[in-house]
Design an enzyme around this catalytic site. Structure first.
Site, PDB file in Angstrom:
ATOM      1  N   ARG A  24       0.887  -1.177   0.000  1.00  0.00           N
ATOM      2  CA  ARG A  24       0.000   0.000   0.000  1.00  0.00           C
ATOM      3  C   ARG A  24       0.916   1.216   0.000  1.00  0.00           C
ATOM      4  O   ARG A  24       1.712   1.410   0.927  1.00  0.00           O
ATOM      5  CB  ARG A  24      -0.898   0.002   1.233  1.00  0.00           C
ATOM      6  CG  ARG A  24      -1.582   1.341   1.456  1.00  0.00           C
ATOM      7  CD  ARG A  24      -2.697   1.296   2.453  1.00  0.00           C
ATOM      8  NE  ARG A  24      -3.846   0.584   1.919  1.00  0.00           N
ATOM      9  CZ  ARG A  24      -5.075   0.626   2.450  1.00  0.00           C
ATOM     10  NH1 ARG A  24      -5.307   1.338   3.537  1.00  0.00           N
ATOM     11  NH2 ARG A  24      -6.067  -0.033   1.897  1.00  0.00           N
ATOM     12  N   GLN A  60     -10.117  -4.059  -3.464  1.00  0.00           N
ATOM     13  CA  GLN A  60     -11.405  -3.599  -2.950  1.00  0.00           C
ATOM     14  C   GLN A  60     -12.509  -3.798  -3.985  1.00  0.00           C
ATOM     15  O   GLN A  60     -13.595  -4.275  -3.665  1.00  0.00           O
ATOM     16  CB  GLN A  60     -11.318  -2.123  -2.556  1.00  0.00           C
ATOM     17  CG  GLN A  60     -12.607  -1.592  -1.963  1.00  0.00           C
ATOM     18  CD  GLN A  60     -12.921  -2.194  -0.611  1.00  0.00           C
ATOM     19  OE1 GLN A  60     -12.110  -2.129   0.297  1.00  0.00           O
ATOM     20  NE2 GLN A  60     -14.095  -2.791  -0.464  1.00  0.00           N
ATOM     21  N   ASP A  98     -17.175   7.091  -1.451  1.00  0.00           N
ATOM     22  CA  ASP A  98     -15.928   6.930  -0.692  1.00  0.00           C
ATOM     23  C   ASP A  98     -15.665   8.260   0.010  1.00  0.00           C
ATOM     24  O   ASP A  98     -16.342   9.267  -0.261  1.00  0.00           O
ATOM     25  CB  ASP A  98     -14.797   6.584  -1.684  1.00  0.00           C
ATOM     26  CG  ASP A  98     -13.482   6.203  -1.026  1.00  0.00           C
ATOM     27  OD1 ASP A  98     -13.450   6.020   0.213  1.00  0.00           O
ATOM     28  OD2 ASP A  98     -12.469   6.092  -1.753  1.00  0.00           O
ATOM     29  N   HIS A 133      -7.352   0.754  -6.445  1.00  0.00           N
ATOM     30  CA  HIS A 133      -7.575  -0.107  -5.271  1.00  0.00           C
ATOM     31  C   HIS A 133      -8.249  -1.403  -5.758  1.00  0.00           C
ATOM     32  O   HIS A 133      -9.408  -1.673  -5.452  1.00  0.00           O
ATOM     33  CB  HIS A 133      -8.453   0.626  -4.254  1.00  0.00           C
ATOM     34  CG  HIS A 133      -8.420   0.051  -2.878  1.00  0.00           C
ATOM     35  ND1 HIS A 133      -7.623  -1.022  -2.522  1.00  0.00           N
ATOM     36  CD2 HIS A 133      -9.100   0.393  -1.746  1.00  0.00           C
ATOM     37  CE1 HIS A 133      -7.815  -1.297  -1.238  1.00  0.00           C
ATOM     38  NE2 HIS A 133      -8.699  -0.464  -0.751  1.00  0.00           N
ATOM     39  N   CYS A 146     -16.259   1.462   0.597  1.00  0.00           N
ATOM     40  CA  CYS A 146     -15.096   0.617   0.919  1.00  0.00           C
ATOM     41  C   CYS A 146     -14.682   0.741   2.380  1.00  0.00           C
ATOM     42  O   CYS A 146     -13.985  -0.124   2.896  1.00  0.00           O
ATOM     43  CB  CYS A 146     -13.941   0.942  -0.014  1.00  0.00           C
ATOM     44  SG  CYS A 146     -13.266   2.597   0.169  1.00  0.00           S
ATOM     45  N   ARG A 148     -13.333  -8.883   1.530  1.00  0.00           N
ATOM     46  CA  ARG A 148     -11.907  -8.637   1.243  1.00  0.00           C
ATOM     47  C   ARG A 148     -11.100  -9.889   1.599  1.00  0.00           C
ATOM     48  O   ARG A 148     -10.195 -10.305   0.869  1.00  0.00           O
ATOM     49  CB  ARG A 148     -11.383  -7.451   2.058  1.00  0.00           C
ATOM     50  CG  ARG A 148     -11.921  -6.079   1.655  1.00  0.00           C
ATOM     51  CD  ARG A 148     -11.353  -5.607   0.323  1.00  0.00           C
ATOM     52  NE  ARG A 148      -9.888  -5.523   0.326  1.00  0.00           N
ATOM     53  CZ  ARG A 148      -9.197  -4.482   0.826  1.00  0.00           C
ATOM     54  NH1 ARG A 148      -9.808  -3.449   1.337  1.00  0.00           N
ATOM     55  NH2 ARG A 148      -7.872  -4.475   0.778  1.00  0.00           N
TER      56      ARG A 148
HETATM   57  N1  NVA Z   1      -9.930   6.468  -1.360  1.00  0.00           N
HETATM   58  C1  NVA Z   1      -9.552   6.101  -0.019  1.00  0.00           C
HETATM   59  C2  NVA Z   1      -9.802   4.643   0.201  1.00  0.00           C
HETATM   60  C3  NVA Z   1      -9.446   4.145   1.571  1.00  0.00           C
HETATM   61  C4  NVA Z   1      -9.611   2.664   1.708  1.00  0.00           C
HETATM   62  C5  NVA Z   1      -8.085   6.449   0.210  1.00  0.00           C
HETATM   63  O1  NVA Z   1      -7.285   6.290  -0.709  1.00  0.00           O
HETATM   64  O2  NVA Z   1      -7.759   6.925   1.297  1.00  0.00           O
HETATM   65  N1   CP Z   2     -11.172  -0.308   2.436  1.00  0.00           N
HETATM   66  C1   CP Z   2      -9.908  -0.356   2.865  1.00  0.00           C
HETATM   67  O1   CP Z   2      -8.960  -0.610   2.111  1.00  0.00           O
HETATM   68  O2   CP Z   2      -9.759  -0.140   4.208  1.00  0.00           O
HETATM   69  P1   CP Z   2      -8.407   0.076   5.006  1.00  0.00           P
HETATM   70  O3   CP Z   2      -7.863   1.426   4.639  1.00  0.00           O
HETATM   71  O4   CP Z   2      -8.824   0.005   6.451  1.00  0.00           O
HETATM   72  O5   CP Z   2      -7.439  -1.017   4.651  1.00  0.00           O
END
Ligand code: NVA
Ligand code: CP
Length: 304
Positions: free
Chosen positions: A104, A134, A219, A131, A259, A287
């Site tokens: 990540r 997800q 989101d 992502h 998500c 997930r």
């Molecule tokens: N769009 C959000 C998703 C978090 C799971 C982010 O990138 O922070």
């Molecule tokens: N939806 C998702 O990826 O959640 P986290 O940021 O908690 O991993």
């Protein structure tokens, strides 16, 4: 030999997704029955987090243990990644010691560079642009509740972010349409998603995007890495809160997904996310199951 990675949704074919969704259903059934399923005994997953996580961390870590393997958890702060060791060197070293890597991070180019130098499969656990794990879970959840997503309409209300880009990729690959409504200045970027214009339609008014939709999804207004824009975004996104009227504009059997993490009263009203059309807890749980199917597939190929 070129290594198979999962860096964006388009890294797998529609046929591979069909297999993975079936496999995830089987793996989920076994999990619920406390039936051991440990095809990855003695395999190790390295998880690299340069951004915070709850679901991604728990689902990959628990999932790998359940598959019989083990996990190494690294963050920017507690590894040499935070002290400017080149990503290429990190990739070469880490991938000599483990069987699989989940990352990540920020820019998609970073995970691509890591993958280029990795001896083992690399999975995208979220980047600024995509992502995919997800969206795989979201589509699996849709199928569980409503059957095939082919030909359906998904309404995306909010930021043209990593989730939105990945929905567009999935729409093009799996044959459905995304109705996108974002505030001006936060539009989806077709070039980033790398899709044709036929898989999505843009609406100024979020109500119109939701009209007739089979699934309404949103989101956070401010994704990780964009915190400095928080106040400006709160103003710009004020009309992009999924509420009961938007759900009423959608089909009567429309689902709601997010998500997570969610901010009730910002991108979604509590009565929607906590209401009867919401499947966010199944979505989060899934997930675990889809990623177990993915890890098994990347390491062992087809099992059936
Ligand atoms: N769009 C959000 C998703 C978090 C799971 C982010 O990138 O922070
Ligand atoms: N939806 C998702 O990826 O959640 P986290 O940021 O908690 O991993």
């Amino acid at each position: 030999m070129s290594q198979k990675h999962y860096l964006q949704f388009t890294d797998l074919t529609a046929e591979e997704y069909a297999y993975l969704f079936e496999r995830a259903a089987l793996i989920k059934k076994k999990f619920k029955a406390y039936e051991k399923h440990q095809p990855l005994a003695d395999r190790t997953l390295a998880m690299i987090f340069e951004k915070a996580s709850t679901r991604t961390r728990v689902s990959f870590e628990a999932g790998m243990y359940q598959l019989g393997g083990s996990v190494v958890h690294l963050t920017t702060g507690d590894s040499q990644l935070g002290r400017a060791e080149p990503i290429e060197d990190s990739a070469r070293v880490i991938s000599r010691m483990v069987d699989l890597v989940m990352i990540r991070t920020y820019e998609q180019t970073k995970i691509e560079r890591f993958a280029e130098y990795s001896r083992v499969p690399v999975i995208n656990g979220l980047t600024n642009e995509f992502h995919p794990c997800q969206i795989m879970a979201d589509i699996f959840t849709f199928i569980e509740h409503r059957g095939s997503i082919k030909g359906k309409t998904v309404a995306w209300v909010g930021d043209g972010n990593n989730m939105a880009n990945t929905w567009l990729q999935a729409a093009e690959l799996l044959g459905f349409t995304v109705h996108v409504s974002t505030p001006g200045g936060y539009e989806v970027n077709q070039a980033v998603a790398g899709v044709s214009s036929t898989c999505y339609k843009v609406f100024k008014d979020p109500m119109q995007a939701c009209a007739g939709a089979d699934l309404v999804t949103t989101d956070v207004w401010t994704s990780m890495g964009y915190e400095a824009e928080n106040e400006a975004r709160k103003k710009a996104f004020a009309d992009w809160c999924v509420d009961a009227d938007m759900m009423r504009a959608a089909r009567p059997d429309a689902l709601f997904m997010h998500c997570l993490p969610a901010h009730r009263g910002e991108e979604v009203e509590a009565e929607v996310i906590d209401g009867p059309q919401s499947v966010v807890w199944d979505e989060a749980e899934n997930r675990l199951h889809v990623q177990k199917a993915l890890m098994e597939y990347l390491l062992l190929g087809r099992m059936a």
